[in-house]
Design a protein around this motif. Structure first.
Motif, PDB file in Angstrom:
ATOM      1  N   THR A 135      -0.708  -7.565   3.017  1.00 51.04           N
ATOM      2  CA  THR A 135      -2.027  -6.943   2.824  1.00 51.04           C
ATOM      3  C   THR A 135      -3.024  -7.437   3.865  1.00 51.04           C
ATOM      4  O   THR A 135      -3.781  -6.659   4.449  1.00 51.04           O
ATOM      5  N   GLY A 175       0.815  -1.217   0.000  1.00 50.86           N
ATOM      6  CA  GLY A 175       0.000   0.000   0.000  1.00 50.86           C
ATOM      7  C   GLY A 175       0.846   1.263   0.000  1.00 50.86           C
ATOM      8  O   GLY A 175       0.324   2.380  -0.034  1.00 50.86           O
ATOM      9  N   GLY A 180      -4.257  -0.391   2.537  1.00 46.94           N
ATOM     10  CA  GLY A 180      -3.388   0.795   2.634  1.00 46.94           C
ATOM     11  C   GLY A 180      -4.159   2.003   3.158  1.00 46.94           C
ATOM     12  O   GLY A 180      -3.706   2.718   4.050  1.00 46.94           O
TER      13      GLY A 180
END
Ligand code: NAD
Length: 389
Positions: free
Chosen positions: A198, A146, A254
């Motif tokens: 993530t 991100g 992100g």
């Protein structure tokens, strides 16, 4: 849950197959006449890869460039100093990063020392930057950190092996590009590590003390996308749909941690990355179930919700048992994509745990962890991650 907050969003992100072709025009719109590309030698060498496609678009738009190709994983202070030299020697007036988190953080770090003073270690912390960075764009090639849209710049001091973070809204790239076609050839191991990053970046903000309703929604979306796409992206890298979904998961994650921050998984992973130069996503993935099991007591109902979000059947279970199922799901995901269970596998040594625990508690990510731990707690968590089988 925070009651007052600033909400940060990336200004523009181009998403989808072929968006990289727009970068030359965007460089022109930002009045860039000579840009410095920040990347590594491997990505620069790939035929028709992310760097070559970026340069082709710049050529077409008549924008000149110089290349800094010395980015190392877990980027070091020496990288940003070398890149600054390239920028000044070539009279550049903009930066384009091409790669994963390491390239983006090197570009951000270079921008920081170009306009905020040469000693970046003095700028570690939150909102420490007085001056704007030179115009910055990011071409993202992993899914991912991100970093192409976050306010974080993570750099390692090669002398002390300390990984530190400069967190500022000034670090957010003005324009970023997420073209999944640039990610089809990411090897399975790297897909797994970056995809687990993530996953963690959506779970930690969900239980963070700085969360809000907007970040909650982003976390839920990201976790569900990871649950239904990461295994496939690892097994079949050329599945464009799985890759596209993982990119959207990383963007959601992100945005979530840009606003709700992270927790002890990241605070501790930074110590492992700095000390052993280990892949960030792997460090996070190994620590995830162990740290979150420790955190359950602080907000069991949030972990019970996570179990539901991850698709576990919690019907009829007590909150505590449902919360425990979320830990099982985290461990299962890591196992399924081939992440090792112990930090021994990345070279960790017990004698380092005391100093790493001390530094983890000072890391900016530690402050939003739902449970407040002692140094001994963190040492124990490192030890548990070491003994894990
Ligand atoms: P990375 O950028 O370190 O890249 C790892 C390797 O993957 C490199 O060798 C690179 O050449 C290769 N690679 C990248 N893209 C590829 C592609 N498309 N095909 C084939 N190979 C490719 O990996 P990363 O996980 O993206 O970044 C990790 C770094 O990001 C760590 O330093 C971590 O601390 C940092 N990070 C930053 C933030 C932030 O918000 N700033 C957030 C999380 C992590």
């Amino acid at each position: 849950m925070k009651e007052n907050f600033d909400f940060l969003m990336p200004s523009v992100n181009f998403f989808g197959a072929g968006v990289i072709k727009k970068i030359g025009q965007r460089a022109k719109m930002l009045n860039m006449t000579k840009v410095m590309i920040v990347t590594d030698k491997f990505l620069e060498s790939v035929d028709n890869g992310p760097v070559k496609q970026t340069l082709a678009s710049l050529d077409e738009a008549g924008v000149d460039y110089a290349v800094y190709n010395g980015v190392e994983p877990n980027p070091k202070i020496r990288n940003i100093q070398e890149a600054k030299k390239v920028y000044l020697e070539n009279g550049c007036n903009g930066i384009i990063t091409v790669g994963g988190g390491s390239a983006h953080d090197t570009g951000k770090g270079t921008g920081i020392i170009l306009t905020n003073g040469d000693d970046i270690t003095k700028l570690a912390g939150i909102e420490t930057l007085e001056n704007a960075l030179p115009p910055l764009m990011a071409v993202n090639t992993t899914a991912g950190t991100g970093s192409e849209l976050t306010r974080h710049c993570v750099i390692t001091n090669q002398e002390t092996h300390l990984k530190f973070v400069v967190v500022s809204w000034r670090n957010i790239p003005l324009v970023s590009f997420n073209d999944p076609m640039l990610m089809l050839d990411v090897p399975a191991k790297l897909t797994a590590a970056t995809g687990m990053d993530t996953f963690v970046q959506a779970i930690e903000p969900y239980v963070s003390t700085n969360r809000n309703a907007i970040t909650d929604a982003q976390c839920v979306g990201a976790i569900q996308l990871v649950e239904s796409n990461l295994r496939e992206a690892v097994a079949n890298g050329h599945n464009v749909e799985a890759r596209s979904n993982m990119v959207q998961a990383e963007m959601l994650g992100g945005m979530a941690f840009n606003n709700a921050d992270l927790g002890y998984v990241h605070a501790m992973a930074h110590q492992l990355g700095g000390q052993y130069d280990a892949p960030h996503g792997v460090c996070c993935a190994i620590l995830l179930p162990i740290v979150e099991e420790y955190n359950i007591v602080a907000c069991p109902e949030r972990f019970a919700e996570l179990a539901d979000i991850m698709g576990e059947n919690t019907e009829g279970l007590s909150v505590r048992d449902a919360a425990q199922l979320s830990i099982k799901a985290m461990r299962q995901m890591a196992d399924d994509v081939g992440i090792p269970r112990s930090i021994k596998e990345i070279g960790a040594k017990s004698e380092d745990f005391e100093l790493m625990a001390e530094n983890a508690l000072k890391d900016g990510n530690a402050f939003s962890n739902p449970r407040k731990g002692t140094k001994q707690d963190i040492i124990d968590l490192f030890q548990k991650s070491y003994d894990a089988k």
